[in-house]
Design a protein around this motif. Structure first.
Motif, PDB file in Angstrom:
ATOM      1  N   ARG A 183       0.830  -1.328   0.028  1.00 22.43           N
ATOM      2  CA  ARG A 183       0.027   0.159   0.005  1.00 22.43           C
ATOM      3  C   ARG A 183       0.806   1.157  -0.093  1.00 22.43           C
ATOM      4  NH1 ARG A 183      -5.071  -0.811   4.290  1.00 22.43           N
ATOM      5  NH2 ARG A 183      -6.280  -2.289   3.227  1.00 22.43           N
ATOM      6  N   ILE A 184       1.743   1.362   0.963  1.00 25.03           N
ATOM      7  CA  ILE A 184       2.642   2.514   1.070  1.00 25.03           C
ATOM      8  C   ILE A 184       3.653   2.750   0.004  1.00 25.03           C
ATOM      9  CG2 ILE A 184       4.460   3.559   2.469  1.00 25.03           C
ATOM     10  CD1 ILE A 184       1.728   3.103   3.937  1.00 25.03           C
ATOM     11  N   SER A 185       4.068   1.718  -0.717  1.00 23.37           N
ATOM     12  CA  SER A 185       5.165   1.786  -1.858  1.00 23.37           C
ATOM     13  C   SER A 185       4.112   2.247  -3.067  1.00 23.37           C
ATOM     14  CB  SER A 185       5.615   0.405  -2.175  1.00 23.37           C
ATOM     15  OG  SER A 185       6.547  -0.017  -0.993  1.00 23.37           O
ATOM     16  N   LEU A 186       3.111   1.637  -3.216  1.00 24.23           N
ATOM     17  CA  LEU A 186       2.273   1.942  -4.365  1.00 24.23           C
ATOM     18  C   LEU A 186       1.724   3.360  -4.244  1.00 24.23           C
ATOM     19  CD1 LEU A 186       0.204  -1.323  -5.120  1.00 24.23           C
ATOM     20  CD2 LEU A 186       2.260  -0.204  -6.565  1.00 24.23           C
ATOM     21  N   ILE A 187       1.262   3.836  -3.108  1.00 23.15           N
ATOM     22  CA  ILE A 187       0.809   5.058  -2.778  1.00 23.15           C
ATOM     23  C   ILE A 187       1.861   6.304  -3.083  1.00 23.15           C
ATOM     24  CG2 ILE A 187       0.116   6.583  -1.218  1.00 23.15           C
ATOM     25  CD1 ILE A 187      -1.680   4.346  -0.066  1.00 23.15           C
TER      26      ILE A 187
ATOM     27  N   LEU B 131      13.701 -11.343   0.490  1.00 21.04           N
ATOM     28  CA  LEU B 131      13.541 -11.792  -0.782  1.00 21.04           C
ATOM     29  C   LEU B 131      12.105 -11.367  -1.448  1.00 21.04           C
ATOM     30  CD1 LEU B 131      14.898 -12.831  -3.056  1.00 21.04           C
ATOM     31  CD2 LEU B 131      14.330 -15.142  -2.442  1.00 21.04           C
ATOM     32  N   PRO B 132      11.143 -11.645  -0.512  1.00 18.63           N
ATOM     33  CA  PRO B 132       9.785 -11.569  -1.016  1.00 18.63           C
ATOM     34  C   PRO B 132       9.655  -9.746  -1.444  1.00 18.63           C
ATOM     35  CG  PRO B 132       9.638 -13.081   0.699  1.00 18.63           C
ATOM     36  CD  PRO B 132      11.097 -12.633   0.637  1.00 18.63           C
ATOM     37  N   PRO B 133       9.740  -8.964  -0.506  1.00 20.97           N
ATOM     38  CA  PRO B 133       9.482  -7.586  -0.865  1.00 20.97           C
ATOM     39  C   PRO B 133      10.650  -7.255  -1.974  1.00 20.97           C
ATOM     40  CG  PRO B 133      10.975  -7.782   1.160  1.00 20.97           C
ATOM     41  CD  PRO B 133      10.339  -9.101   0.874  1.00 20.97           C
ATOM     42  N   GLY B 134      11.812  -7.720  -2.170  1.00 23.77           N
ATOM     43  CA  GLY B 134      12.537  -7.415  -3.353  1.00 23.77           C
ATOM     44  C   GLY B 134      12.064  -7.836  -4.626  1.00 23.77           C
ATOM     45  N   LEU B 135      11.208  -9.100  -4.716  1.00 22.60           N
ATOM     46  CA  LEU B 135      10.713  -9.630  -5.805  1.00 22.60           C
ATOM     47  C   LEU B 135       9.609  -8.889  -6.235  1.00 22.60           C
ATOM     48  CD1 LEU B 135      10.919 -13.635  -5.169  1.00 22.60           C
ATOM     49  CD2 LEU B 135      12.430 -12.317  -6.986  1.00 22.60           C
ATOM     50  N   CYS B 136       9.080  -8.439  -5.008  1.00 23.39           N
ATOM     51  CA  CYS B 136       7.585  -7.494  -5.432  1.00 23.39           C
ATOM     52  C   CYS B 136       8.253  -6.159  -6.032  1.00 23.39           C
ATOM     53  CB  CYS B 136       6.872  -7.359  -3.869  1.00 23.39           C
ATOM     54  SG  CYS B 136       5.838  -8.475  -3.491  1.00 23.39           S
ATOM     55  N   ILE B 137       9.046  -5.734  -5.786  1.00 22.24           N
ATOM     56  CA  ILE B 137       9.701  -4.328  -6.309  1.00 22.24           C
ATOM     57  C   ILE B 137      10.188  -4.798  -7.737  1.00 22.24           C
ATOM     58  CG2 ILE B 137      11.521  -2.631  -6.370  1.00 22.24           C
ATOM     59  CD1 ILE B 137      11.417  -2.850  -3.243  1.00 22.24           C
ATOM     60  N   LEU B 138      10.948  -5.783  -7.886  1.00 23.68           N
ATOM     61  CA  LEU B 138      11.184  -6.299  -9.371  1.00 23.68           C
ATOM     62  C   LEU B 138      10.006  -6.376 -10.146  1.00 23.68           C
ATOM     63  CD1 LEU B 138      13.378  -6.931 -11.247  1.00 23.68           C
ATOM     64  CD2 LEU B 138      13.095  -9.256 -10.210  1.00 23.68           C
ATOM     65  N   ALA B 139       9.023  -7.233  -9.751  1.00 24.09           N
ATOM     66  CA  ALA B 139       7.942  -7.400 -10.562  1.00 24.09           C
ATOM     67  C   ALA B 139       6.961  -6.175 -10.831  1.00 24.09           C
ATOM     68  CB  ALA B 139       6.867  -8.577  -9.964  1.00 24.09           C
ATOM     69  N   THR B 140       6.878  -5.428  -9.812  1.00 26.97           N
ATOM     70  CA  THR B 140       5.881  -3.873 -10.137  1.00 26.97           C
ATOM     71  C   THR B 140       6.724  -3.147 -11.046  1.00 26.97           C
ATOM     72  OG1 THR B 140       5.115  -4.108  -7.974  1.00 26.97           O
ATOM     73  CG2 THR B 140       4.836  -2.037  -8.906  1.00 26.97           C
ATOM     74  N   VAL B 141       8.295  -2.891 -10.971  1.00 35.99           N
ATOM     75  CA  VAL B 141       8.830  -1.995 -11.739  1.00 35.99           C
ATOM     76  C   VAL B 141       8.980  -2.547 -13.130  1.00 35.99           C
ATOM     77  CG1 VAL B 141      11.204  -0.893 -11.995  1.00 35.99           C
ATOM     78  CG2 VAL B 141      10.049  -0.865  -9.831  1.00 35.99           C
TER      79      VAL B 141
ATOM     80  N   MET C 267       7.820   7.042 -14.867  1.00 35.93           N
ATOM     81  CA  MET C 267       7.989   7.769 -13.736  1.00 35.93           C
ATOM     82  C   MET C 267       7.619   7.025 -12.386  1.00 35.93           C
ATOM     83  SD  MET C 267       7.078  11.730 -13.252  1.00 35.93           S
ATOM     84  CE  MET C 267       7.232  12.102 -14.986  1.00 35.93           C
ATOM     85  N   MET C 268       6.518   6.308 -12.421  1.00 34.26           N
ATOM     86  CA  MET C 268       5.893   5.649 -11.164  1.00 34.26           C
ATOM     87  C   MET C 268       7.140   4.695 -10.867  1.00 34.26           C
ATOM     88  SD  MET C 268       2.217   3.926 -10.527  1.00 34.26           S
ATOM     89  CE  MET C 268       1.963   3.056  -9.003  1.00 34.26           C
ATOM     90  N   ALA C 269       7.291   4.127 -11.982  1.00 34.82           N
ATOM     91  CA  ALA C 269       8.426   2.867 -11.666  1.00 34.82           C
ATOM     92  C   ALA C 269       9.541   3.377 -10.952  1.00 34.82           C
ATOM     93  CB  ALA C 269       8.725   2.135 -12.972  1.00 34.82           C
ATOM     94  N   THR C 270      10.119   4.589 -11.340  1.00 35.68           N
ATOM     95  CA  THR C 270      11.230   5.326 -10.892  1.00 35.68           C
ATOM     96  C   THR C 270      10.964   5.868  -9.363  1.00 35.68           C
ATOM     97  OG1 THR C 270      11.998   6.253 -13.108  1.00 35.68           O
ATOM     98  CG2 THR C 270      12.858   7.275 -11.207  1.00 35.68           C
ATOM     99  N   MET C 271       9.709   6.074  -9.199  1.00 35.86           N
ATOM    100  CA  MET C 271       9.324   6.946  -7.623  1.00 35.86           C
ATOM    101  C   MET C 271       9.290   5.584  -6.721  1.00 35.86           C
ATOM    102  SD  MET C 271       8.863   9.789  -8.306  1.00 35.86           S
ATOM    103  CE  MET C 271       8.629  10.969  -9.645  1.00 35.86           C
ATOM    104  N   ILE C 272       9.067   4.277  -7.204  1.00 33.89           N
ATOM    105  CA  ILE C 272       9.031   3.499  -6.316  1.00 33.89           C
ATOM    106  C   ILE C 272      10.469   2.843  -5.866  1.00 33.89           C
ATOM    107  CG2 ILE C 272       8.428   0.794  -6.093  1.00 33.89           C
ATOM    108  CD1 ILE C 272       5.954   1.379  -7.721  1.00 33.89           C
ATOM    109  N   ILE C 273      11.264   2.970  -6.888  1.00 32.38           N
ATOM    110  CA  ILE C 273      12.779   2.524  -6.707  1.00 32.38           C
ATOM    111  C   ILE C 273      13.344   3.355  -5.816  1.00 32.38           C
ATOM    112  CG2 ILE C 273      14.918   2.225  -7.759  1.00 32.38           C
ATOM    113  CD1 ILE C 273      13.402   1.288 -10.501  1.00 32.38           C
ATOM    114  N   ILE C 274      13.080   4.731  -5.933  1.00 30.56           N
ATOM    115  CA  ILE C 274      13.682   5.909  -5.215  1.00 30.56           C
ATOM    116  C   ILE C 274      13.135   5.712  -3.723  1.00 30.56           C
ATOM    117  CG2 ILE C 274      13.294   8.435  -4.724  1.00 30.56           C
ATOM    118  CD1 ILE C 274      13.392   8.946  -7.414  1.00 30.56           C
TER     119      ILE C 274
END
Length: 278
Positions: A73-77, A247-257, A201-208
């Motif tokens: 929720r927080i990461s996507l928001i 590992l799970p949050p890392g994979l979530c970031i990877l999949a989302t981006v 840009m949204m993908a970049t924001m999540i990585i930031i």
């Protein structure tokens, strides 16, 4: 036509499906777990996966699975909100610079050059360090305030080319005002680059957000985000013995981006009349 082109891009459609799954995970997080993401239990510190805690617990005894769900929720928001604010700043400044030109253009572009001349993380960390308490709103505004120049330049370039089109002279000849020219004529013609850059840009924001939370300068604990979950991996023992914690949050970031990037590529091809896809 653009929709038809987009739907024929298999990776873009896959990206939509993956991103939709992430959104559903965030929306229905309370229904998917019975544990509170911020509730710690010092008797359950760094426990491995079990029937009670699917992904084990972190160094404070908090349920990792619950934090993964609510962290989405927080990461996507943060990613979506930062993208919207950056769009606002970029469109306003880029439209003013490209439409009016002259001194207004010079001032805005020199300000953009100043922001771009400073390393992003140095500028963002400096601003955040001056704030007593980092909230989601402040974090989003800091990201937007330091990332708007690139979009502003793109919109300025689009507006400068549109100023030379015949419809501009025709609209002005019938008395169209500046605001009407920008909103009714220029922005619709520049919508392609804006939409494509908004998704990327949204993908970049999540990585930031993830990167800054990893180093402890993002959303503070105990608020769960994928970034501060990965920060658990700074402990070599957790990195080696408890991959279920990071590992799970890392994979979530990877999949989302990746999914957002695929969507952005699909939109770019869909809006490009010269695209070879048909």
């Amino acid at each position: 036509m653009a929709l038809s082109r987009f739907l024929k891009n298999k990776l873009a459609v896959l990206g939509v499906i993956v991103l939709l799954l992430m959104v559903l995970m965030a929306v229905f997080a309370p229904l998917l777990t019975k544990h509170e993401p911020t509730a710690s239990n010092l008797m359950l510190v760094e426990q491995g996966p079990s029937s009670e805690h699917i992904l084990g617990t972190d160094s404070s005894g908090r349920d990792n699975f619950s934090r993964l769900l609510f962290g989405s929720r927080i990461s996507l928001i943060v990613g979506f909100s930062a993208m919207l604010f950056t769009l606002f700043f970029g469109i306003v400044t880029g439209a003013a610079a490209g439409y009016y030109g002259g001194k207004i253009d010079a001032v805005i572009m020199r300000l953009a050059d100043l922001v771009l001349a400073l390393p992003f993380f140095v500028l963002a960390l400096t601003i955040i360090s001056l704030v007593e308490e980092v909230t989601i709103t402040i974090f989003v505004l800091v990201i937007a305030a330091t990332t708007w120049p690139n979009l502003s330049r793109i919109i300025r370039g689009s507006f400068l080319s549109l100023r030379e089109q015949e419809f501009t002279l025709s609209a002005k000849a019938i008395g169209a005002g500046d605001l009407r020219m920008i909103i009714k004529h220029y922005l619709p013609n520049a919508i392609g680059p804006i939409v494509v850059n908004a998704t990327l840009m949204m993908a970049t924001m999540i990585i930031i957000e993830s990167g800054m939370s990893f180093i402890g300068m993002g959303i503070p604990q105990p608020t769960p985000t994928w970034g501060n979950m990965i920060s658990e991996a700074q402990n070599i023992r957790i990195l080696r013995d408890h991959p279920e914690a990071w590992l799970p949050p890392g994979l979530c970031i990877l999949a989302t981006v990746l999914s957002i990037n695929f969507i952005g590529d699909g939109l770019r091809d869909a809006f490009d009349p010269k695209s070879s896809r048909s």
